[in-house]
Design an enzyme around this catalytic site. Structure first.
Site, PDB file in Angstrom:
ATOM      1  N   GLY A  12       0.792  -1.230   0.000  1.00 55.34           N
ATOM      2  CA  GLY A  12       0.000   0.000   0.000  1.00 55.34           C
ATOM      3  C   GLY A  12       0.823   1.277   0.000  1.00 55.34           C
ATOM      4  O   GLY A  12       0.315   2.341   0.361  1.00 55.34           O
ATOM      5  N   ASN A  14       1.829   2.918  -2.583  1.00 59.38           N
ATOM      6  CA  ASN A  14       1.274   3.845  -3.584  1.00 59.38           C
ATOM      7  C   ASN A  14      -0.017   4.481  -3.082  1.00 59.38           C
ATOM      8  O   ASN A  14      -0.288   5.647  -3.365  1.00 59.38           O
ATOM      9  CB  ASN A  14       1.059   3.131  -4.920  1.00 59.38           C
ATOM     10  CG  ASN A  14       2.370   2.964  -5.656  1.00 59.38           C
ATOM     11  OD1 ASN A  14       2.870   3.917  -6.237  1.00 59.38           O
ATOM     12  ND2 ASN A  14       2.951   1.778  -5.574  1.00 59.38           N
ATOM     13  N   MET A  91      -3.265  -7.392  -7.054  1.00 53.40           N
ATOM     14  CA  MET A  91      -2.673  -8.480  -7.811  1.00 53.40           C
ATOM     15  C   MET A  91      -3.713  -9.475  -8.345  1.00 53.40           C
ATOM     16  O   MET A  91      -3.407 -10.628  -8.626  1.00 53.40           O
ATOM     17  CB  MET A  91      -1.593  -9.190  -6.975  1.00 53.40           C
ATOM     18  CG  MET A  91      -0.503  -8.243  -6.485  1.00 53.40           C
ATOM     19  SD  MET A  91       0.180  -7.138  -7.762  1.00 53.40           S
ATOM     20  CE  MET A  91       1.555  -8.119  -8.329  1.00 53.40           C
ATOM     21  N   ARG A  92      -4.943  -9.011  -8.503  1.00 55.79           N
ATOM     22  CA  ARG A  92      -5.982  -9.826  -9.133  1.00 55.79           C
ATOM     23  C   ARG A  92      -6.382  -9.116 -10.407  1.00 55.79           C
ATOM     24  O   ARG A  92      -6.226  -7.906 -10.522  1.00 55.79           O
ATOM     25  CB  ARG A  92      -7.206  -9.932  -8.219  1.00 55.79           C
ATOM     26  CG  ARG A  92      -6.924 -10.572  -6.894  1.00 55.79           C
ATOM     27  CD  ARG A  92      -7.128 -12.056  -6.988  1.00 55.79           C
ATOM     28  NE  ARG A  92      -6.984 -12.722  -5.708  1.00 55.79           N
ATOM     29  CZ  ARG A  92      -7.253 -14.011  -5.530  1.00 55.79           C
ATOM     30  NH1 ARG A  92      -7.686 -14.751  -6.529  1.00 55.79           N
ATOM     31  NH2 ARG A  92      -7.090 -14.565  -4.357  1.00 55.79           N
ATOM     32  N   HIS A 110       1.846  -0.185 -13.171  1.00 59.71           N
ATOM     33  CA  HIS A 110       2.692  -1.367 -13.387  1.00 59.71           C
ATOM     34  C   HIS A 110       4.167  -0.970 -13.301  1.00 59.71           C
ATOM     35  O   HIS A 110       4.560   0.038 -13.880  1.00 59.71           O
ATOM     36  CB  HIS A 110       2.372  -2.000 -14.745  1.00 59.71           C
ATOM     37  CG  HIS A 110       3.065  -3.304 -14.936  1.00 59.71           C
ATOM     38  ND1 HIS A 110       2.715  -4.440 -14.222  1.00 59.71           N
ATOM     39  CD2 HIS A 110       4.137  -3.650 -15.691  1.00 59.71           C
ATOM     40  CE1 HIS A 110       3.523  -5.433 -14.567  1.00 59.71           C
ATOM     41  NE2 HIS A 110       4.388  -4.976 -15.450  1.00 59.71           N
TER      42      HIS A 110
END
Ligand code: GAR
Length: 203
Positions: A12, A14, A91-92, A110
């Site tokens: 977290g 970001n 990450m899903r 990304h």
């Protein structure tokens, strides 16, 4: 002012960078809700400590099928009237349910210069490949993981002999600057999607 709903899975950092930009008045936005795909994600505690509304989804929900979690996410984001769904280390894969509920309003970050090194291990793959230029990308999401119209990219020269950890630090530092900047462009309505790409509006 734009309202954001942030999706996380891990640290977290970001999310913190975005909230700090908001508090510093560099980003005209508010974070309405943070949803984590992992109840134990460090980012959830960080979100909570910053006074943000949080929610987490257990892996059982994801195991129910590809759209069960997406239905919950879309409905919570709608209830909270968010303008953009911001993936920050989520990450899903987001599927049709979310993409249809928020057309052209789902963003992803990304840690590589897409279309190079998509997937969950981009930094390690960048480092192992020996490329001399690494980077970060912010793009609108589509139905393919780590694909969709690119909004902004920043290149980072890989220092000679850099360790994986050193490269990770450089990439994260650039992400923390770029994501809030891109969100501010959206807040100013300066990004338009044209087909498979975006254009920046100057006015
Ligand atoms: C970031 O480096 C982000 O680019 C990456 O996960 C990290 C999350 O860090 N995302 C992907 O690899 C998506 N394919 P954070 O949880 O500290 O913000």
């Amino acid at each position: 002012m734009i309202k954001l709903g942030v999706l996380i899975s891990g640290n977290g950092t970001n999310l913190v960078a975005i909230q700090e930009a908001i508090e510093a008045k560099k980003l005209d936005a508010s974070i309405e809700l943070v949803i984590s795909s992992r109840p134990k994600a460090k980012g959830l505690k960080r979100a909570h400590d910053m006074g943000l509304q949080t929610m987490s989804l257990s892996s059982d929900i994801y195991d129910l099928g590809p759209s069960a979690a997406d239905e919950i996410i879309a409905s919570m984001m709608r209830q909270n009237e968010v303008d953009y769904i911001v993936m920050a280390g989520y990450m899903r894969k987001v599927g049709e349910v979310i993409l249809k509920a928020f057309p052209d309003r789902v963003l992803n970050l990304h840690p590589a210069l897409l279309p190079s090194f998509p997937g969950a291990h981009a930094i390690e793959q960048t480092w192992l490949s020996g490329v001399k230029v690494a980077g970060v990308t912010v793009h609108f999401a589509n139905e393919v993981y780590d694909q969709g119209p690119i909004i902004a990219q920043r290149a980072i020269e890989v220092p000679e002999g850099a360790s994986l950890g050193e490269l990770e630090e450089l990439i994260h530092a650039e992400e923390h600057k770029l994501y809030p900047e891109v969100l501010q462009l959206l807040a100013e309505d300066k990004v338009k999607i044209m087909g498979d790409r975006t254009v920046r509006i100057f006015y």
